[in-house]
Design a protein around this motif. Sequence first.
Motif, short mmCIF file in Angstrom:
data_model
loop_
_atom_site.label_atom_id
_atom_site.label_comp_id
_atom_site.label_asym_id
_atom_site.label_seq_id
_atom_site.Cartn_x
_atom_site.Cartn_y
_atom_site.Cartn_z
N LEU A 109 36.46 36.82 37.20
CA LEU A 109 36.35 37.60 35.98
C LEU A 109 35.74 36.71 34.89
O LEU A 109 36.08 35.52 34.80
CB LEU A 109 37.71 38.11 35.52
CG LEU A 109 38.39 39.16 36.41
CD1 LEU A 109 39.78 39.46 35.88
CD2 LEU A 109 37.56 40.43 36.49
N VAL A 113 36.20 38.88 29.68
CA VAL A 113 36.94 39.87 30.49
C VAL A 113 38.40 39.46 30.62
O VAL A 113 39.32 40.27 30.43
CB VAL A 113 36.30 40.01 31.89
CG1 VAL A 113 37.07 41.04 32.71
CG2 VAL A 113 34.84 40.39 31.77
N GLN A 114 38.63 38.18 30.92
CA GLN A 114 40.00 37.68 31.08
C GLN A 114 40.81 37.80 29.79
O GLN A 114 42.02 37.98 29.83
CB GLN A 114 39.97 36.22 31.52
CG GLN A 114 39.39 35.99 32.91
CD GLN A 114 39.35 34.52 33.27
OE1 GLN A 114 40.32 33.79 33.07
NE2 GLN A 114 38.22 34.07 33.79
N ILE A 118 40.07 42.95 30.24
CA ILE A 118 41.12 43.20 31.23
C ILE A 118 42.34 43.86 30.58
O ILE A 118 43.06 44.62 31.22
CB ILE A 118 41.52 41.90 31.96
CG1 ILE A 118 42.32 42.20 33.23
CG2 ILE A 118 42.29 40.97 31.05
CD1 ILE A 118 41.56 42.89 34.31
N TYR A 162 39.48 45.15 42.04
CA TYR A 162 38.03 45.03 42.22
C TYR A 162 37.39 46.31 42.73
O TYR A 162 36.18 46.51 42.58
CB TYR A 162 37.69 43.86 43.16
CG TYR A 162 37.90 44.14 44.63
CD1 TYR A 162 36.90 44.73 45.40
CD2 TYR A 162 39.10 43.81 45.26
CE1 TYR A 162 37.08 44.98 46.75
CE2 TYR A 162 39.29 44.05 46.60
CZ TYR A 162 38.28 44.64 47.34
OH TYR A 162 38.47 44.89 48.69
N SER A 208 31.49 40.98 36.88
CA SER A 208 32.72 40.22 36.63
C SER A 208 33.59 40.87 35.56
O SER A 208 34.47 40.22 35.01
CB SER A 208 32.38 38.79 36.22
OG SER A 208 31.63 38.77 35.02
N GLY A 209 33.34 42.15 35.30
CA GLY A 209 34.14 42.89 34.34
C GLY A 209 33.48 43.17 33.02
O GLY A 209 33.99 43.94 32.21
#
Length: 234
Positions: A109, A113-114, A118, A162, A208-209
Motif C-alpha cells: 500500500l 494510502v496507509q 485505508i 486486495y 497500491s490504493g
Amino acid sequence: MIEILNILFQVFFLFVLNFFPKQFFFTKNSYTKNVHIFSNIFILITLLFLSFIDLRIKFVLIILYFIFFLNLFFIFKNKSLNIFIFNNNWLVFIVVIVLSISLSVNLKLGWDVQNFWIQKYLNFKNELGLNNLGNLARSEYPYLGTYIWAIFSETSFFKFEYLGRIYFIYIFCISLKRLVDFTDYDESDKSLLFIIILFLIYNLNLISGYQEILVFSYLIFLSTYMYYLLLNKF
C-alpha cells in the motif's frame, strides 16, 4: 489454488457486471463503441447513489449480484457468445487476471494510502457510513474510490482487501482498450498497441490504493465518448 479460483471469479464477475447485453441501452450501431462507457458509468452512478443513502453493504451486494445474474441471463438467453467472450476482449480479460495474480503477491500500500485512504476503506468496510468520514484524517479527500474498493472486496468468497483493488486493474485496462479501439488499426495491431501502452505506463503503485487510477480511467471514458459524439455530429 483456491485463491487463484477466487481471483478468476472476481475478474469474471467484474466483466459480466459491467458488460450489459445490447438490449439494455444500445442500438445495433452504438453498442460496440459505447458499451464500455455506458455500462461502467451506470455501475459507478449506481454505487454513488447507494453510498449517498448509506445502504448496508450486504444490500449493495444483493443489488450487484442481481445485475450480474440478470446480465448473465440475457447473455445465455440470446446465445450472444460474442458478448459472452466480452466482445473480442479476451486479451484484456487475460491481462486483468495476470495483473490480479501479481497484485495478490505484491500487496504493498502506498504511503498516503496507509495513512489516509485505508481509513476511508475501513470506514465503509465496517459499515460506518458517510457521516463518520468527518472523524477521519483528510476528511476532505473524495471517498467514492474507497467505497468501491470496500464493496468489491466483499463480492467474492474470501473477503480479502486486495480483491477490491482488482476493480482498479479492471477499469484501468478497460479504459486503455477503449482508447485503443478508437484507432484505425486492425484487431491484431490494436492488441499489440494495448500491450505496449500497458507495458509503458503500468506499475504496482497504480494499484497500491491510490485513487488517481480511477480518475484517469473515467477521464478516458468521458473524453473518448465526447470524441465519438463529435465524429458523429451528436
